[in-house]
Design a protein around this motif. Sequence first.
Motif, mmCIF file in Angstrom:
data_model
loop_
_atom_site.group_PDB
_atom_site.id
_atom_site.type_symbol
_atom_site.label_atom_id
_atom_site.label_comp_id
_atom_site.label_asym_id
_atom_site.label_seq_id
_atom_site.Cartn_x
_atom_site.Cartn_y
_atom_site.Cartn_z
ATOM 1 N N ALA A 232 0.833 -1.204 0.000
ATOM 2 C CA ALA A 232 0.000 0.000 0.000
ATOM 3 C C ALA A 232 0.867 1.254 0.000
ATOM 4 C CB ALA A 232 -0.930 -0.002 1.215
ATOM 5 N N GLU A 233 1.955 1.217 0.762
ATOM 6 C CA GLU A 233 2.868 2.355 0.749
ATOM 7 C C GLU A 233 3.469 2.535 -0.634
ATOM 8 O OE1 GLU A 233 5.748 1.609 3.790
ATOM 9 O OE2 GLU A 233 4.348 2.035 5.422
ATOM 10 N N GLY A 234 3.866 1.418 -1.257
ATOM 11 C CA GLY A 234 4.418 1.485 -2.615
ATOM 12 C C GLY A 234 3.380 1.974 -3.609
ATOM 13 N N ALA A 235 2.145 1.507 -3.452
ATOM 14 C CA ALA A 235 1.081 1.946 -4.351
ATOM 15 C C ALA A 235 0.803 3.430 -4.151
ATOM 16 C CB ALA A 235 -0.187 1.133 -4.093
ATOM 17 N N GLY A 236 0.867 3.897 -2.922
ATOM 18 C CA GLY A 236 0.668 5.326 -2.658
ATOM 19 C C GLY A 236 1.756 6.154 -3.317
ATOM 20 N N LEU A 237 2.985 5.698 -3.231
ATOM 21 C CA LEU A 237 4.097 6.401 -3.863
ATOM 22 C C LEU A 237 3.942 6.391 -5.379
ATOM 23 C CD1 LEU A 237 6.860 7.790 -3.586
ATOM 24 C CD2 LEU A 237 7.903 5.524 -3.671
ATOM 25 N N LEU A 238 3.566 5.233 -5.912
ATOM 26 C CA LEU A 238 3.350 5.134 -7.356
ATOM 27 C C LEU A 238 2.204 6.043 -7.786
ATOM 28 C CD1 LEU A 238 3.967 3.742 -10.064
ATOM 29 C CD2 LEU A 238 2.278 2.000 -9.423
ATOM 30 N N GLY A 239 1.138 6.056 -7.013
ATOM 31 C CA GLY A 239 -0.007 6.906 -7.337
ATOM 32 C C GLY A 239 0.368 8.376 -7.332
ATOM 33 N N ARG A 240 1.091 8.814 -6.339
ATOM 34 C CA ARG A 240 1.516 10.223 -6.291
ATOM 35 C C ARG A 240 2.403 10.560 -7.484
ATOM 36 N NH1 ARG A 240 1.827 8.948 -0.818
ATOM 37 N NH2 ARG A 240 4.058 8.532 -0.930
ATOM 38 N N THR A 241 3.307 9.633 -7.810
ATOM 39 C CA THR A 241 4.204 9.861 -8.943
ATOM 40 C C THR A 241 3.403 9.954 -10.243
ATOM 41 O OG1 THR A 241 5.942 8.638 -7.789
ATOM 42 C CG2 THR A 241 6.241 8.983 -10.137
ATOM 43 N N LEU A 242 2.442 9.042 -10.414
ATOM 44 C CA LEU A 242 1.621 9.083 -11.628
ATOM 45 C C LEU A 242 0.788 10.359 -11.704
ATOM 46 C CD1 LEU A 242 0.438 5.374 -11.913
ATOM 47 C CD2 LEU A 242 2.113 6.568 -13.346
ATOM 48 N N TRP A 243 0.265 10.828 -10.580
ATOM 49 C CA TRP A 243 -0.486 12.076 -10.584
ATOM 50 C C TRP A 243 0.415 13.247 -10.972
ATOM 51 C CZ3 TRP A 243 -5.346 13.258 -10.900
ATOM 52 C CH2 TRP A 243 -6.317 12.354 -10.467
ATOM 53 N N ARG A 244 1.628 13.263 -10.488
ATOM 54 C CA ARG A 244 2.566 14.339 -10.846
ATOM 55 C C ARG A 244 2.886 14.308 -12.337
ATOM 56 N NH1 ARG A 244 6.086 13.195 -5.633
ATOM 57 N NH2 ARG A 244 4.950 14.486 -4.154
ATOM 58 N N ILE A 245 3.162 13.091 -12.832
ATOM 59 C CA ILE A 245 3.451 12.960 -14.278
ATOM 60 C C ILE A 245 2.240 13.387 -15.083
ATOM 61 C CG2 ILE A 245 3.905 11.290 -16.116
ATOM 62 C CD1 ILE A 245 5.669 9.756 -14.089
ATOM 63 N N GLY A 246 1.047 12.940 -14.651
ATOM 64 C CA GLY A 246 -0.176 13.333 -15.353
ATOM 65 C C GLY A 246 -0.378 14.833 -15.331
ATOM 66 N N GLY A 247 -0.106 15.442 -14.201
ATOM 67 C CA GLY A 247 -0.235 16.901 -14.102
ATOM 68 C C GLY A 247 0.711 17.607 -15.054
ATOM 69 N N TRP A 248 1.950 17.137 -15.113
ATOM 70 C CA TRP A 248 2.925 17.736 -16.030
ATOM 71 C C TRP A 248 2.508 17.508 -17.481
ATOM 72 C CZ3 TRP A 248 6.287 21.332 -14.990
ATOM 73 C CH2 TRP A 248 6.768 21.466 -13.696
ATOM 74 N N LEU A 249 1.970 16.316 -17.788
ATOM 75 C CA LEU A 249 1.508 16.056 -19.163
ATOM 76 C C LEU A 249 0.353 16.974 -19.539
ATOM 77 C CD1 LEU A 249 1.646 12.160 -19.431
ATOM 78 C CD2 LEU A 249 3.048 13.817 -20.658
ATOM 79 N N ILE A 250 -0.606 17.145 -18.654
ATOM 80 C CA ILE A 250 -1.735 18.026 -18.942
ATOM 81 C C ILE A 250 -1.260 19.475 -19.070
ATOM 82 C CG2 ILE A 250 -3.869 18.985 -17.950
ATOM 83 C CD1 ILE A 250 -4.434 16.175 -16.862
ATOM 84 N N ALA A 251 -0.349 19.878 -18.179
ATOM 85 C CA ALA A 251 0.187 21.239 -18.256
ATOM 86 C C ALA A 251 0.935 21.430 -19.569
ATOM 87 C CB ALA A 251 1.105 21.511 -17.065
ATOM 88 N N GLY A 252 1.738 20.422 -19.949
ATOM 89 C CA GLY A 252 2.483 20.528 -21.217
ATOM 90 C C GLY A 252 1.547 20.551 -22.410
ATOM 91 N N ALA A 253 0.516 19.692 -22.389
ATOM 92 C CA ALA A 253 -0.426 19.649 -23.503
ATOM 93 C C ALA A 253 -1.197 20.956 -23.599
ATOM 94 C CB ALA A 253 -1.382 18.475 -23.328
ATOM 95 N N SER A 254 -1.627 21.490 -22.480
ATOM 96 C CA SER A 254 -2.371 22.751 -22.525
ATOM 97 C C SER A 254 -1.476 23.893 -22.981
ATOM 98 C CB SER A 254 -3.012 23.052 -21.176
ATOM 99 O OG SER A 254 -2.028 23.200 -20.192
ATOM 100 N N THR A 255 -0.182 23.847 -22.575
ATOM 101 C CA THR A 255 0.758 24.881 -23.039
ATOM 102 C C THR A 255 0.949 24.773 -24.545
ATOM 103 O OG1 THR A 255 1.896 24.838 -20.920
ATOM 104 C CG2 THR A 255 3.100 25.783 -22.755
#
Length: 114
Positions: free
Chosen positions: A80-103
């Motif tokens: 669960a700790e690993g999944a939480g870390l993976l989830g946070r990392t994926l959310w950050r990557i997703g945020g950067w992808l959306i920010a990059g796409a919108s830019t």
Amino acid sequence: MVDAETKIILDQIRDLGALIERREEQADARRRDLWKEINGLNLYMVREMSAILARVEAVEKAVASASPTLSDYQDMRKKAEGAGLLGRTLWRIGGWLIAGASTLYATYQWLQGR
């Protein structure tokens, strides 16, 4: 007179001897009763210790059988700790992808003049 006095003294000595004998018998009876009581307590203690040992063994078996459950819990917690870390990392990557796409889209719109 000597005979009468001697007889009285001898009677008193016999009475003292009988008294001493009765006291010894009473003391023997008390010692015998005390010995029986001590043996009874020993038997009681042996039974109680046996019962306690049986209960301790039952607790040890219960803890031993719960050990896999505890290790499973720890494994799940780590996952669960690993999944939480993976989830946070994926959310950050997703945020950067959306920010990059919108830019990119905003830049494209700006270049098109719209």
